[in-house]
Write a protein that holds these residues in place. Sequence first.
Motif, PDB file in Angstrom:
ATOM      1  N   ALA A 110       7.243  -6.959  -3.566  1.00 60.05           N
ATOM      2  CA  ALA A 110       8.611  -7.067  -4.069  1.00 60.05           C
ATOM      3  C   ALA A 110       8.758  -6.410  -5.439  1.00 60.05           C
ATOM      4  N   VAL A 111       7.756  -6.595  -6.299  1.00 61.84           N
ATOM      5  CA  VAL A 111       7.806  -5.988  -7.632  1.00 61.84           C
ATOM      6  C   VAL A 111       7.879  -4.466  -7.518  1.00 61.84           C
ATOM      7  N   ALA A 153       0.827  -1.207   0.000  1.00 57.27           N
ATOM      8  CA  ALA A 153       0.000   0.000   0.000  1.00 57.27           C
ATOM      9  C   ALA A 153       0.862   1.257   0.000  1.00 57.27           C
ATOM     10  N   ARG A 154       1.939   1.256   0.781  1.00 60.58           N
ATOM     11  CA  ARG A 154       2.823   2.425   0.825  1.00 60.58           C
ATOM     12  C   ARG A 154       3.456   2.667  -0.543  1.00 60.58           C
ATOM     13  N   LEU A 155       3.912   1.617  -1.211  1.00 58.00           N
ATOM     14  CA  LEU A 155       4.536   1.780  -2.519  1.00 58.00           C
ATOM     15  C   LEU A 155       3.530   2.205  -3.582  1.00 58.00           C
ATOM     16  N   CYS A 156       2.294   1.725  -3.458  1.00 54.53           N
ATOM     17  CA  CYS A 156       1.236   2.191  -4.361  1.00 54.53           C
ATOM     18  C   CYS A 156       1.001   3.690  -4.180  1.00 54.53           C
ATOM     19  N   ASP A 157       1.071   4.138  -2.946  1.00 53.84           N
ATOM     20  CA  ASP A 157       0.918   5.565  -2.682  1.00 53.84           C
ATOM     21  C   ASP A 157       2.060   6.348  -3.317  1.00 53.84           C
ATOM     22  N   ASP A 158       3.277   5.821  -3.204  1.00 51.25           N
ATOM     23  CA  ASP A 158       4.421   6.487  -3.825  1.00 51.25           C
ATOM     24  C   ASP A 158       4.294   6.538  -5.352  1.00 51.25           C
ATOM     25  N   GLU A 159       3.632   5.532  -5.921  1.00 52.19           N
ATOM     26  CA  GLU A 159       3.418   5.507  -7.369  1.00 52.19           C
ATOM     27  C   GLU A 159       2.332   6.482  -7.812  1.00 52.19           C
ATOM     28  N   ALA A 205       8.761  -2.790  -4.858  1.00 47.00           N
ATOM     29  CA  ALA A 205       9.946  -2.395  -4.098  1.00 47.00           C
ATOM     30  C   ALA A 205      11.175  -2.320  -4.992  1.00 47.00           C
ATOM     31  N   VAL A 206      11.339  -3.293  -5.877  1.00 48.96           N
ATOM     32  CA  VAL A 206      12.482  -3.275  -6.793  1.00 48.96           C
ATOM     33  C   VAL A 206      12.425  -2.022  -7.671  1.00 48.96           C
ATOM     34  N   ARG A 207      11.258  -1.710  -8.171  1.00 50.71           N
ATOM     35  CA  ARG A 207      11.098  -0.514  -9.012  1.00 50.71           C
ATOM     36  C   ARG A 207      11.404   0.755  -8.213  1.00 50.71           C
ATOM     37  N   ALA A 208      10.872   0.831  -6.977  1.00 52.69           N
ATOM     38  CA  ALA A 208      11.082   2.025  -6.160  1.00 52.69           C
ATOM     39  C   ALA A 208      12.545   2.183  -5.761  1.00 52.69           C
ATOM     40  N   LEU A 209      13.210   1.062  -5.416  1.00 50.30           N
ATOM     41  CA  LEU A 209      14.633   1.129  -5.051  1.00 50.30           C
ATOM     42  C   LEU A 209      15.484   1.524  -6.252  1.00 50.30           C
ATOM     43  N   ALA A 210      15.152   0.982  -7.415  1.00 46.65           N
ATOM     44  CA  ALA A 210      15.924   1.305  -8.618  1.00 46.65           C
ATOM     45  C   ALA A 210      15.797   2.787  -8.967  1.00 46.65           C
ATOM     46  N   ARG A 211      14.613   3.354  -8.725  1.00 47.38           N
ATOM     47  CA  ARG A 211      14.400   4.774  -9.022  1.00 47.38           C
ATOM     48  C   ARG A 211      14.724   5.668  -7.835  1.00 47.38           C
ATOM     49  N   THR A 223       0.149  -4.100 -11.035  1.00 44.30           N
ATOM     50  CA  THR A 223       0.705  -4.901  -9.939  1.00 44.30           C
ATOM     51  C   THR A 223      -0.370  -5.299  -8.948  1.00 44.30           C
ATOM     52  N   VAL A 224      -1.246  -4.364  -8.611  1.00 41.58           N
ATOM     53  CA  VAL A 224      -2.342  -4.685  -7.688  1.00 41.58           C
ATOM     54  C   VAL A 224      -3.263  -5.730  -8.303  1.00 41.58           C
ATOM     55  N   GLY A 225      -3.569  -5.600  -9.592  1.00 41.91           N
ATOM     56  CA  GLY A 225      -4.412  -6.594 -10.257  1.00 41.91           C
ATOM     57  C   GLY A 225      -3.777  -7.972 -10.257  1.00 41.91           C
TER      58      GLY A 225
END
Length: 422
Positions: A258-259, A73-79, A261-267, A231-233
Amino acid sequence: MNTPLLEALSAVLLVAVLAGAVLRPFGLPEAAVAVPAALVVLATGALPLDQARAEAARLGPVVGFLAAVLVLARLCDDEGLFRWCGALMARGAPAGGHGGARRLLGAVFVLASLITAVLSLDATVVLLTPVVFATAARLGVRPKPHVYACTHLANTASLLLPVSNLTNLLAFSASGLGFTRFAALMALPWLLAVGAEYVVLRRFFAAELVAPVAPASTGETPEPPLFALATVGCTLAGFVLASALGAAPAWAAAAGAAVLAVRALARRRISPAGLLGAAALPFLAFVLALGVVVRAVVDGGLGELLGRLVPDGTGPGELFAVAALAAVLANVINNLPAVLVLLPLTADAGPGAVLAMLLGVNIGPNLTYAGSLATLLWRRIAHRHAHDVGLAEFTRLGALTVPAALAVAVPALWLSLLVIGG
C-alpha cells in the motif's frame, strides 16, 4: 456415481489441472482449467461443499499474502530496485573472462538468495532473471550459469522465511512456530543448501564460466532506490511483528504494498488497473481451485495411502524419509499440491516433520520442469530471451543439485531442532 468413480474423477481432474498449468494451451492462464475442474468436483459431490468452504478459508490468508507480495515486488521493480541490483552485480565483476563470470555467479547467488527469501521466489524468477540476462550481456559473459542459478535459487533459497514461498506459508500456519523460530530453524539448512547449489553449478558450468563474449555497453549506474529499500525493510520487520501479535503476514505485506502503491499512483507510474494486473488474479484463482481439487483427491484415498509412508519420528532417518518423499511427490504432482497432500500427514509429527517436508518440496522441484510453477515460469522467460533450456541438461543438473542439497540440509535441520528446539 459411486465412490470409486468419484475418486477416479478427482485424480483425472488433478492431472488435467497440472497439465493445463504446464502446457497452458492457447496461452490460457492456469485458472482456465483449474476453475472448471473445481466446479466439476463440487457439482459431482466428489468434495462436499462444506469441506470446499473450509479449504478455501484455510487458503484465503495465503492467497491474500501472495497477492500483496506480487504487487510489492512489481512496485519495487518500478522503483528501480532490480536494475540497481543488476548494477551491484556488475560493479564487482570485471568485464569478460572467467574472473568476471565467476564473480557474477557469486553475486547472483547472494542477491537471488536474499530476494527470494524476502520478496518470495516469484520476484527472483519474474524480475531478477531478466536483469541477470542484461547484466551478463553487459559484462560479456555467457548467461547460462547465472540464469540457471535464478531458477535453482528461486526454489532452494525459499527455505529461509515463512514468506519466501507459498509452500512455506501453507506449512507455517500448521507448524505452530513463530516467524523468528521458523527462520532460526531453517537458517542453517538454507545456508548449506545454497552452498551446495553453488558448488555444483560452478563445477557443472565450468566451461561456460571461462568462455568470454563481447561485452555490451555498460550504461549508467542507477541511484539506490532508498524508498523501496526502506519499505522492504519495514515490511520484513512487519512480518516479525505480525507473528508476535498472532496476525497473518498478509497484513504486513499489504501495508508495504500500500505504501508503494500510494507513491506510484501519486506519481502516475501505475494505474489502478495496473495494480490489479500485478496482483495476478487469475493465478490466485488457480491456487484456490487447485486446493479444492487436491482436497478431493486426498479425501478420496491418496492421503490414506501416503499416510502409511510418512514416518512418525523426527530423527535423522525419519527426516530424510519425509524430505525424500516430499521431493518425489513434488516432481510427480508439483510442489504446491504436494504440500497440500503432505501437510496434514506431517503436522501430527510436529514442526520437525513439517520443516523436513518443506526441504523436499522446495529443493526437489529443481529436478524437473513440472516440479514447481516458478520453474515453468522461468522457462518461458528464458525462451523470450532466446535462451535454449534443454530438458536433458536441466535434468542432469537437477540430478546433481537435489541430492547434494538435501544431503546437507536434512542433517542441518536435525541439528537445528536439537539445539534450538521445535
